[in-house]
Design a protein around this motif. Structure first.
Motif, PDB file in Angstrom:
ATOM      1  N   THR A  46       8.562  -0.083  -6.463  1.00 18.81           N
ATOM      2  CA  THR A  46       9.570  -1.006  -5.959  1.00 18.81           C
ATOM      3  C   THR A  46       9.126  -1.514  -4.594  1.00 18.81           C
ATOM      4  O   THR A  46       8.442  -0.803  -3.845  1.00 18.81           O
ATOM      5  N   TYR A  47       9.498  -2.736  -4.306  1.00 23.22           N
ATOM      6  CA  TYR A  47       9.050  -3.442  -3.102  1.00 23.22           C
ATOM      7  C   TYR A  47      10.273  -3.857  -2.303  1.00 23.22           C
ATOM      8  O   TYR A  47      11.172  -4.509  -2.818  1.00 23.22           O
ATOM      9  N   ASP A  48      10.292  -3.467  -1.038  1.00 24.55           N
ATOM     10  CA  ASP A  48      11.387  -3.763  -0.123  1.00 24.55           C
ATOM     11  C   ASP A  48      10.812  -4.482   1.092  1.00 24.55           C
ATOM     12  O   ASP A  48      10.429  -3.848   2.077  1.00 24.55           O
ATOM     13  N   PRO A  49      10.715  -5.818   1.019  1.00 22.91           N
ATOM     14  CA  PRO A  49      10.078  -6.536   2.126  1.00 22.91           C
ATOM     15  C   PRO A  49      10.817  -6.392   3.458  1.00 22.91           C
ATOM     16  O   PRO A  49      10.180  -6.353   4.506  1.00 22.91           O
ATOM     17  N   ARG A  50      12.146  -6.302   3.427  1.00 25.71           N
ATOM     18  CA  ARG A  50      12.890  -6.149   4.692  1.00 25.71           C
ATOM     19  C   ARG A  50      12.465  -4.903   5.448  1.00 25.71           C
ATOM     20  O   ARG A  50      12.327  -4.927   6.663  1.00 25.71           O
ATOM     21  N   ALA A  51      12.282  -3.827   4.709  1.00 21.05           N
ATOM     22  CA  ALA A  51      11.856  -2.563   5.330  1.00 21.05           C
ATOM     23  C   ALA A  51      10.333  -2.473   5.429  1.00 21.05           C
ATOM     24  O   ALA A  51       9.817  -1.511   6.007  1.00 21.05           O
ATOM     25  N   ARG A  52       9.620  -3.439   4.845  1.00 19.37           N
ATOM     26  CA  ARG A  52       8.157  -3.429   4.775  1.00 19.37           C
ATOM     27  C   ARG A  52       7.656  -2.151   4.094  1.00 19.37           C
ATOM     28  O   ARG A  52       6.716  -1.522   4.541  1.00 19.37           O
ATOM     29  N   LEU A  53       8.333  -1.812   2.974  1.00 23.24           N
ATOM     30  CA  LEU A  53       8.005  -0.604   2.226  1.00 23.24           C
ATOM     31  C   LEU A  53       7.820  -0.900   0.746  1.00 23.24           C
ATOM     32  O   LEU A  53       8.504  -1.750   0.189  1.00 23.24           O
ATOM     33  N   ALA A  54       6.919  -0.154   0.132  1.00 24.47           N
ATOM     34  CA  ALA A  54       6.860  -0.023  -1.320  1.00 24.47           C
ATOM     35  C   ALA A  54       7.100   1.452  -1.592  1.00 24.47           C
ATOM     36  O   ALA A  54       6.761   2.317  -0.772  1.00 24.47           O
ATOM     37  N   ARG A  55       7.720   1.734  -2.743  1.00 29.98           N
ATOM     38  CA  ARG A  55       8.076   3.113  -3.067  1.00 29.98           C
ATOM     39  C   ARG A  55       7.612   3.470  -4.475  1.00 29.98           C
ATOM     40  O   ARG A  55       7.737   2.666  -5.395  1.00 29.98           O
ATOM     41  N   VAL A  56       7.136   4.715  -4.609  1.00 30.86           N
ATOM     42  CA  VAL A  56       6.715   5.269  -5.891  1.00 30.86           C
ATOM     43  C   VAL A  56       7.339   6.653  -5.988  1.00 30.86           C
ATOM     44  O   VAL A  56       7.126   7.489  -5.103  1.00 30.86           O
ATOM     45  N   ILE A  57       8.101   6.912  -7.052  1.00 35.45           N
ATOM     46  CA  ILE A  57       8.648   8.251  -7.247  1.00 35.45           C
ATOM     47  C   ILE A  57       7.669   9.069  -8.080  1.00 35.45           C
ATOM     48  O   ILE A  57       6.995   8.542  -8.965  1.00 35.45           O
ATOM     49  N   THR A  58       7.597  10.360  -7.763  1.00 32.19           N
ATOM     50  CA  THR A  58       6.660  11.242  -8.453  1.00 32.19           C
ATOM     51  C   THR A  58       7.073  12.690  -8.216  1.00 32.19           C
ATOM     52  O   THR A  58       7.955  12.966  -7.411  1.00 32.19           O
ATOM     53  N   GLY A  59       6.400  13.604  -8.884  1.00 37.10           N
ATOM     54  CA  GLY A  59       6.605  15.025  -8.646  1.00 37.10           C
ATOM     55  C   GLY A  59       5.774  15.485  -7.464  1.00 37.10           C
ATOM     56  O   GLY A  59       4.666  14.974  -7.236  1.00 37.10           O
ATOM     57  N   LYS A  60       6.289  16.446  -6.717  1.00 40.52           N
ATOM     58  CA  LYS A  60       5.560  16.876  -5.521  1.00 40.52           C
ATOM     59  C   LYS A  60       4.232  17.555  -5.849  1.00 40.52           C
ATOM     60  O   LYS A  60       3.351  17.619  -4.999  1.00 40.52           O
ATOM     61  N   ALA A  61       4.045  18.014  -7.091  1.00 40.29           N
ATOM     62  CA  ALA A  61       2.783  18.647  -7.483  1.00 40.29           C
ATOM     63  C   ALA A  61       1.775  17.660  -8.065  1.00 40.29           C
ATOM     64  O   ALA A  61       0.687  18.059  -8.489  1.00 40.29           O
ATOM     65  N   SER A  62       2.094  16.368  -8.076  1.00 37.78           N
ATOM     66  CA  SER A  62       1.184  15.375  -8.673  1.00 37.78           C
ATOM     67  C   SER A  62      -0.071  15.188  -7.821  1.00 37.78           C
ATOM     68  O   SER A  62      -0.077  15.436  -6.610  1.00 37.78           O
ATOM     69  N   THR A  63      -1.129  14.743  -8.473  1.00 40.82           N
ATOM     70  CA  THR A  63      -2.379  14.455  -7.760  1.00 40.82           C
ATOM     71  C   THR A  63      -2.179  13.354  -6.745  1.00 40.82           C
ATOM     72  O   THR A  63      -2.706  13.426  -5.625  1.00 40.82           O
ATOM     73  N   LYS A  64      -1.401  12.327  -7.092  1.00 39.42           N
ATOM     74  CA  LYS A  64      -1.190  11.225  -6.141  1.00 39.42           C
ATOM     75  C   LYS A  64      -0.505  11.717  -4.874  1.00 39.42           C
ATOM     76  O   LYS A  64      -0.881  11.348  -3.770  1.00 39.42           O
ATOM     77  N   ALA A  65       0.495  12.597  -5.017  1.00 37.05           N
ATOM     78  CA  ALA A  65       1.162  13.155  -3.838  1.00 37.05           C
ATOM     79  C   ALA A  65       0.183  14.018  -3.039  1.00 37.05           C
ATOM     80  O   ALA A  65       0.149  13.938  -1.801  1.00 37.05           O
ATOM     81  N   ALA A  66      -0.610  14.815  -3.722  1.00 37.99           N
ATOM     82  CA  ALA A  66      -1.597  15.663  -3.036  1.00 37.99           C
ATOM     83  C   ALA A  66      -2.602  14.811  -2.260  1.00 37.99           C
ATOM     84  O   ALA A  66      -2.968  15.154  -1.127  1.00 37.99           O
ATOM     85  N   ASN A  67      -3.048  13.714  -2.856  1.00 34.26           N
ATOM     86  CA  ASN A  67      -3.995  12.837  -2.160  1.00 34.26           C
ATOM     87  C   ASN A  67      -3.380  12.245  -0.905  1.00 34.26           C
ATOM     88  O   ASN A  67      -4.045  12.130   0.130  1.00 34.26           O
ATOM     89  N   VAL A  68      -2.117  11.858  -0.982  1.00 34.53           N
ATOM     90  CA  VAL A  68      -1.436  11.298   0.191  1.00 34.53           C
ATOM     91  C   VAL A  68      -1.258  12.388   1.246  1.00 34.53           C
ATOM     92  O   VAL A  68      -1.521  12.162   2.438  1.00 34.53           O
ATOM     93  N   LEU A  69      -0.829  13.565   0.831  1.00 34.60           N
ATOM     94  CA  LEU A  69      -0.619  14.662   1.784  1.00 34.60           C
ATOM     95  C   LEU A  69      -1.915  15.083   2.470  1.00 34.60           C
ATOM     96  O   LEU A  69      -1.892  15.519   3.626  1.00 34.60           O
ATOM     97  N   ALA A  70      -3.042  14.943   1.788  1.00 31.58           N
ATOM     98  CA  ALA A  70      -4.330  15.341   2.362  1.00 31.58           C
ATOM     99  C   ALA A  70      -4.685  14.533   3.607  1.00 31.58           C
ATOM    100  O   ALA A  70      -5.483  14.984   4.427  1.00 31.58           O
ATOM    101  N   ALA A  71      -4.076  13.361   3.760  1.00 31.34           N
ATOM    102  CA  ALA A  71      -4.348  12.529   4.942  1.00 31.34           C
ATOM    103  C   ALA A  71      -3.608  13.034   6.174  1.00 31.34           C
ATOM    104  O   ALA A  71      -3.830  12.541   7.278  1.00 31.34           O
ATOM    105  N   GLY A  72      -2.707  13.998   5.971  1.00 28.94           N
ATOM    106  CA  GLY A  72      -1.949  14.525   7.103  1.00 28.94           C
ATOM    107  C   GLY A  72      -0.906  13.530   7.575  1.00 28.94           C
ATOM    108  O   GLY A  72      -0.539  12.597   6.861  1.00 28.94           O
ATOM    109  N   GLY A  73      -0.439  13.696   8.766  1.00 29.48           N
ATOM    110  CA  GLY A  73       0.622  12.863   9.303  1.00 29.48           C
ATOM    111  C   GLY A  73       0.231  11.442   9.644  1.00 29.48           C
ATOM    112  O   GLY A  73       1.086  10.628   9.994  1.00 29.48           O
ATOM    113  N   ARG A  74      -1.038  11.104   9.537  1.00 29.44           N
ATOM    114  CA  ARG A  74      -1.468   9.740   9.901  1.00 29.44           C
ATOM    115  C   ARG A  74      -1.269   8.730   8.778  1.00 29.44           C
ATOM    116  O   ARG A  74      -1.476   7.544   8.956  1.00 29.44           O
TER     117      ARG A  74
END
Length: 139
Positions: A46-74
């Motif tokens: 989903t795309y929210d231009p006002r907030a300048r956000l796109a959102r993807v729902i997933t499980g916290k154990a998914s590979t995509k979530a793990a890849n994002v978390l691997a970047a740390g807080g940056r």
């Protein structure tokens, strides 16, 4: 005839581009694995231009979530893309995994609105929020 790539402000897209993101389309999310290679998976976005956000729902154990978390807080560099014939749209930015119930609920609400289906309850659900830096495409 040469194809032209259009760059737009992700916070102020033109009407055709925004309309394209409101249609029901399967998308892809590209994250980077720890070794730097791309991981590309089908997702609902989903795309929210006002907030300048796109959102993807997933499980916290998914590979995509793990890849994002691997970047740390940056934030992890990611891209989401959808295609329909000659129309295409890509959103790029920095992704963060959010677990706050209000953020997850908002992402689920937006997903249900765009995809005309409410996801089954999932206590392990998180939302990948993409703080958008670039929008490209032909809406």
């Amino acid at each position: 005839m040469a194809s032209t790539t259009y760059s737009l402000d992700p916070g102020a897209p033109d009407a055709p581009y925004l309309s394209f993101w409101r249609e029901r389309h399967l998308c892809t999310l590209t994250t980077l694995r720890p070794d730097g290679t791309p991981h590309v998976v089908p997702v609902g976005v989903t795309y929210d231009p006002r907030a300048r956000l796109a959102r993807v729902i997933t499980g916290k154990a998914s590979t995509k979530a793990a890849n994002v978390l691997a970047a740390g807080g940056r934030g992890a560099p990611v891209a989401v893309c959808q295609v329909d014939g000659r129309r295409w749209a890509t959103l790029e930015g920095r992704a963060f995994v959010r677990t706050e119930p209000d953020r997850v609920a908002e992402a689920v609400r937006r997903y249900a609105e765009r995809y005309e289906r409410t996801p089954s309850p999932d206590p392990s659900r998180v939302v990948i929020e993409i703080e958008l830096t670039r929008a490209l495409g032909r809406g």
